[in-house]
Design an enzyme around this catalytic site. Structure first.
Site, mmCIF file in Angstrom:
data_model
loop_
_atom_site.group_PDB
_atom_site.id
_atom_site.type_symbol
_atom_site.label_atom_id
_atom_site.label_comp_id
_atom_site.label_asym_id
_atom_site.label_seq_id
_atom_site.Cartn_x
_atom_site.Cartn_y
_atom_site.Cartn_z
ATOM 1 N N ASP A 60 0.844 -1.206 0.000
ATOM 2 C CA ASP A 60 0.000 0.000 0.000
ATOM 3 C C ASP A 60 0.878 1.255 0.000
ATOM 4 O O ASP A 60 1.769 1.379 0.832
ATOM 5 C CB ASP A 60 -0.897 -0.026 1.242
ATOM 6 N N HIS A 78 -9.685 -0.754 -7.739
ATOM 7 C CA HIS A 78 -9.474 0.365 -6.809
ATOM 8 C C HIS A 78 -8.494 1.378 -7.384
ATOM 9 O O HIS A 78 -8.726 2.574 -7.361
ATOM 10 C CB HIS A 78 -8.973 -0.194 -5.475
#
Ligand code: HEM
Length: 318
Positions: free
Chosen positions: A156, A230
Site C-alpha cells: 500500500d 481500486h
C-alpha cells in the site's frame, strides 16, 4: 533576498511530506466550545513546534514527526481568519450499497515515528497540555505490516507522488495565498472482513486492487463500462493531467476483538480530488459499480481537516 526568505518561512509547511515510519498514531479530538477551552487549545496549538522538539530530540535517528490539522467547525473560533477555500465538513457519500460516513472531529494529530514509545510519550504530554479543553473521539495506533502491506496483504502506498510532484500535489500555493503552505487532510477508519477477503482467490483480489499481490505490478485498466479496480477508480485525470494525493495509510488491529483495519489518511492540495475519489469508490464509475474493496472494508469514520503552515499555528499564540 531577505523578503524572499521571509516569504518561504511564512509558508513553511508542517511535516506533510515526511516518509512513512514503522509506527504512527491518528488522534482525533473535539474541542469544547467555551472561551476558556478555545483559549487553551489556541495556546497548545501555538506551542506545537516546542512540543514536537521535546519528544523528537529523544531519538538519535530523528524519525519523529507530527502534523496538526484543524476541522471546519472550529476554524473561525480558533484561528479567526477566513477558512481555506475548499475546507468544509466531510460530506457523506451514499452509494447504492456502501456509505462513506461523516463523523465528528475538530483536531487531528498525525504522529509518526519508528517506535511507539515516542508517540505515546508525545500524546501524553499533549493530552496533559490540553487538560479538559478537548475530548478524544478516536486514537488509533498503526503499525507497519511486513513489506509495507495493508491487512488485505497488498503493498500500500506505491503510487504516491515523489520528488517535486509531492509538494505540488499536497501543499496549497498561490491559488489561496492566506493558506499557502497548508494541506487538506481526509481520514477514514476502515474495518476489514478478513475471513471473507481471504476466502477470495488471489486473482479475484488482484482484480479488485488493480495490482498483483506478490510482485506489486500494476494491472491494465478495465474497459470503460466494466467493473474498475481500486487503483483505476482512484486515478483522477482531467485536462490538467493526473491529480495525485499523498496517502500515509497504516494497518491497525486488535485481534482479541477481531478488529483488523486500514486507517486511510490522504493529504491533498485540492480537496475536490479526494472527494472525487470517494465518489468513484462509493457511488461507482459507472454507478452502481462501486469499488469492490468496500465489500470487504467498512468505513467507520470520515473527517476532513486542514493542516495549516507552521506560522499559522505559531501565530495562534499572539
Ligand atoms: C492505491 C489500498 C482506501 C486512494 C491503493 C493500492 C492499495 C490500496 C493496495 C495500490 C498500491 C498503491 O498505489 O498504493 C487501500 C485500502 C483502503 C484504501 C486497503 C481502505 C480500505 C483508499 C481511499 C482513497 C484511496 C479512501 C481515496 C479517497 C488511492 C489512490 C491510489 C490507491 C489515489 C493510487 C492509484 C494509482 O495507481 O494512481 N490503495 N486503499 N484509497 N488508493 Fe487506496
Amino acid at each position: 533576498p531577505i523578503t524572499a526568505l521571509n516569504h518561504t518561512l511564512d509558508n513553511e509547511p508542517q511535516q506533510i511530506t515526511a516518509p512513512l515510519t514503522h509506527s504512527a498514531a491518528f488522534l482525533v479530538l473535539t474541542v469544547k466550545d467555551d472561551a476558556a477551552s478555545l483559549a487553551k487549545v489556541r495556546e497548545v496549538l501555538a506551542s506545537t513546534d516546542d512540543l514536537i522538539k521535546n519528544t523528537a530530540i529523544r531519538e538519535i535517528e530523528r524519525t519523529f514527526t507530527c502534523n496538526v490539522a484543524i476541522g471546519h467547525r472550529v476554524w473561525a473560533p480558533l484561528v479567526g481568519s477566513t477558512p481555506p477555500r475548499e475546507l468544509k465538513p466531510f460530506q457523506e457519500v451514499k452509494g447504492a450499497t456502501h456509505t462513506a460516513v461523516s463523523t465528528p472531529g475538530d483536531l487531528l494529530y498525525h504522529i509518526r515515528a519508528r517506535t511507539m514509545d515516542l508517540i505515546v510519550a508525545f500524546e501524553r504530554n499533549l493530552m496533559m497540555a490540553f487538560g479538559d479543553a478537548v475530548d478524544a473521539v478516536d486514537d488509533v495506533a498503526g503499525f507497519r505490516y511486513f513489506d509495507g502491506r495493508d491487512l488485505l496483504d497488498f503493498v500500500d502506498g506505491t503510487a504516491n507522488p515523489e520528488g517535486l510532484s509531492l509538494p505540488e500535489a499536497t501543499i496549497v500555493g498561490d491559488e489561496d495565498p492566506d493558506h499557502a503552505g497548508g494541506s487538506y487532510v481526509v481520514v477514514q477508519k476502515y474495518l476489514h472482513n478478513l475471513d471473507a477477503w481471504r476466502a477470495q482467490k488471489t486473482e479475484a483480489q488482484e482484480a479488485i486492487i488493480g495490482r498483483t499481490k506478490h510482485d506489486n505490478i500494476e494491472l491494465d485498466d478495465a474497459p470503460a463500462d466494466a467493473q474498475k479496480s481500486h487503483k483505476t477508480l482512484c486515478t483522477i485525470e482531467d485536462g490538467d493531467g493526473e491529480h495525485e494525493i499523498l496517502r500515509d495509510n497504516m494497518p491497525f488491529a486488535n485481534p482479541g476483538r477481531g478488529e483488523y483495519g486500514t486507517y486511510f489518511i490522504g493529504y491533498t492540495r485540492r480537496l475536490w480530488v479526494i472527494e472525487k475519489m470517494l465518489e468513484r469508490m462509493f457511488i461507482g464509475n459507472p454507478a452502481p459499480l462501486h469499488d469492490r474493496i468496500l465489500d470487504f472494508s467498512t468505513a467507520t469514520t470520515g473527517v476532513t481537516f486542514f493542516a495549516p503552515s507552521r506560522k499559522v499555528l505559531a501565530d495562534l499564540g499572539d
